[in-house]
Design a protein around this motif. Structure first.
Motif, PDB file in Angstrom:
ATOM      1  N   TYR A  35      -2.427   4.061   7.890  1.00 33.65           N
ATOM      2  CA  TYR A  35      -3.061   4.477   6.638  1.00 33.65           C
ATOM      3  C   TYR A  35      -3.399   5.962   6.688  1.00 33.65           C
ATOM      4  CZ  TYR A  35      -7.724   4.496   8.827  1.00 33.65           C
ATOM      5  OH  TYR A  35      -8.805   4.771   9.629  1.00 33.65           O
ATOM      6  N   PRO A  37      -6.363   8.286   4.834  1.00 33.28           N
ATOM      7  CA  PRO A  37      -7.472   8.358   3.880  1.00 33.28           C
ATOM      8  C   PRO A  37      -7.133   9.394   2.806  1.00 33.28           C
ATOM      9  CG  PRO A  37      -8.258   8.596   6.146  1.00 33.28           C
ATOM     10  CD  PRO A  37      -6.758   8.700   6.181  1.00 33.28           C
ATOM     11  N   ARG A 116      -4.931   7.925  -3.734  1.00 29.66           N
ATOM     12  CA  ARG A 116      -5.164   6.545  -3.334  1.00 29.66           C
ATOM     13  C   ARG A 116      -4.217   5.625  -4.101  1.00 29.66           C
ATOM     14  NH1 ARG A 116     -10.556   3.326  -4.608  1.00 29.66           N
ATOM     15  NH2 ARG A 116     -10.312   4.725  -6.344  1.00 29.66           N
ATOM     16  N   LYS A 139      -5.373   5.272   1.361  1.00 29.50           N
ATOM     17  CA  LYS A 139      -6.583   4.481   1.097  1.00 29.50           C
ATOM     18  C   LYS A 139      -7.683   5.408   0.578  1.00 29.50           C
ATOM     19  CE  LYS A 139      -4.967   0.656   3.030  1.00 29.50           C
ATOM     20  NZ  LYS A 139      -4.849  -0.606   2.340  1.00 29.50           N
ATOM     21  N   GLU A 140      -8.804   4.810   0.145  1.00 27.11           N
ATOM     22  CA  GLU A 140      -9.931   5.630  -0.282  1.00 27.11           C
ATOM     23  C   GLU A 140     -10.398   6.492   0.894  1.00 27.11           C
ATOM     24  OE1 GLU A 140     -11.451   1.515   0.798  1.00 27.11           O
ATOM     25  OE2 GLU A 140      -9.870   2.281  -0.484  1.00 27.11           O
ATOM     26  N   TYR A 143     -12.260   4.841   3.738  1.00 22.44           N
ATOM     27  CA  TYR A 143     -11.678   3.626   4.315  1.00 22.44           C
ATOM     28  C   TYR A 143     -11.719   3.649   5.836  1.00 22.44           C
ATOM     29  CZ  TYR A 143      -8.207   0.166   5.719  1.00 22.44           C
ATOM     30  OH  TYR A 143      -7.570  -0.891   6.317  1.00 22.44           O
ATOM     31  N   ARG A 144     -12.099   2.531   6.412  1.00 23.41           N
ATOM     32  CA  ARG A 144     -12.016   2.306   7.847  1.00 23.41           C
ATOM     33  C   ARG A 144     -11.502   0.887   8.035  1.00 23.41           C
ATOM     34  NH1 ARG A 144     -12.516   6.821   7.439  1.00 23.41           N
ATOM     35  NH2 ARG A 144     -13.945   8.277   8.373  1.00 23.41           N
ATOM     36  N   SER A 164      -5.936  -6.529   9.659  1.00 27.16           N
ATOM     37  CA  SER A 164      -6.254  -5.804   8.429  1.00 27.16           C
ATOM     38  C   SER A 164      -4.983  -5.209   7.833  1.00 27.16           C
ATOM     39  CB  SER A 164      -7.303  -4.718   8.672  1.00 27.16           C
ATOM     40  OG  SER A 164      -6.895  -3.814   9.656  1.00 27.16           O
ATOM     41  N   HIS A 168      -3.946  -5.873   3.979  1.00 26.80           N
ATOM     42  CA  HIS A 168      -4.014  -4.744   3.059  1.00 26.80           C
ATOM     43  C   HIS A 168      -2.651  -4.325   2.529  1.00 26.80           C
ATOM     44  CE1 HIS A 168      -8.246  -4.004   3.542  1.00 26.80           C
ATOM     45  NE2 HIS A 168      -8.108  -3.979   4.856  1.00 26.80           N
TER      46      HIS A 168
END
Length: 171
Positions: A35, A37, A116, A139-140, A143-144, A164, A168
């Motif tokens: 991902y 951010p 995003r 992601k935002e 996000y984590r 995850s 996701h």
């Protein structure tokens, strides 16, 4: 995505000349939990993922490229200090975790700011394995991955990133 990476790696040729045991001594790398951010700055973004090597030989992540960045660099963070690295080890039968607060990629000289919900193509280059191209979701900014509490327990975080990633990225 994992299937494509596995098929790509299956096509690797070992030039050592031995056929039977050579296959067991090759890296077999898979990308999980990738991902980016959503960047807060116009000119750079960070990238995170886990590389799992189920093969019998170690490899090294030596570079990355992306169509949205003029440069992608590898960085480590130790004691709050970020330092550029030439490569990262991907141990045989082990993992390389790139996570917030630790090892990560920096997408620099952004040609456009990823938003995003978009996916960004990124190609990972290795010392031994063929390059792997992944579509990395943006992601935002906050996000984590699940269970990531900022601790340095990377092995725990890695196990959670596999679940995850599946939850996701399914559409």
């Amino acid at each position: 995505m994992a299937l494509a990476a596995a098929l790509t790696l299956a096509g690797c040729n070992d030039d050592s000349g031995s056929s039977g045991s050579a296959a067991a001594k090759k890296p077999e790398i898979k990308v999980d939990g990738a991902y980016i951010p959503e960047p807060t700055m116009d000119d750079m973004a960070a990238g995170f993922f886990t590389l799992t090597n189920k093969g019998g030989a170690a490899d090294r992540l030596t570079a990355a490229t992306s169509d949205v960045a003029g440069a992608v660099t590898l960085h480590s963070t130790k004691g709050g200090v970020m330092k550029e690295q030439k490569s990262f080890d991907v141990p045989a039968g082990g993992e390389l975790v790139l996570a917030s607060g630790g090892n990560h990629l920096m997408l620099e000289e952004l040609k456009r700011k990823p938003k995003r919900g978009e996916k960004v193509a990124m190609t990972l280059h290795f010392q031994k394995s063929d390059p792997i191209t992944v579509e990395v979701p943006v992601k935002e900014a906050t996000y984590r991955p699940e269970q990531h509490d900022g601790s340095s327990n990377a092995s725990h975080d890695t196990h959670m990133s596999h679940t995850s990633h599946a939850s996701h990225t399914s559409h």
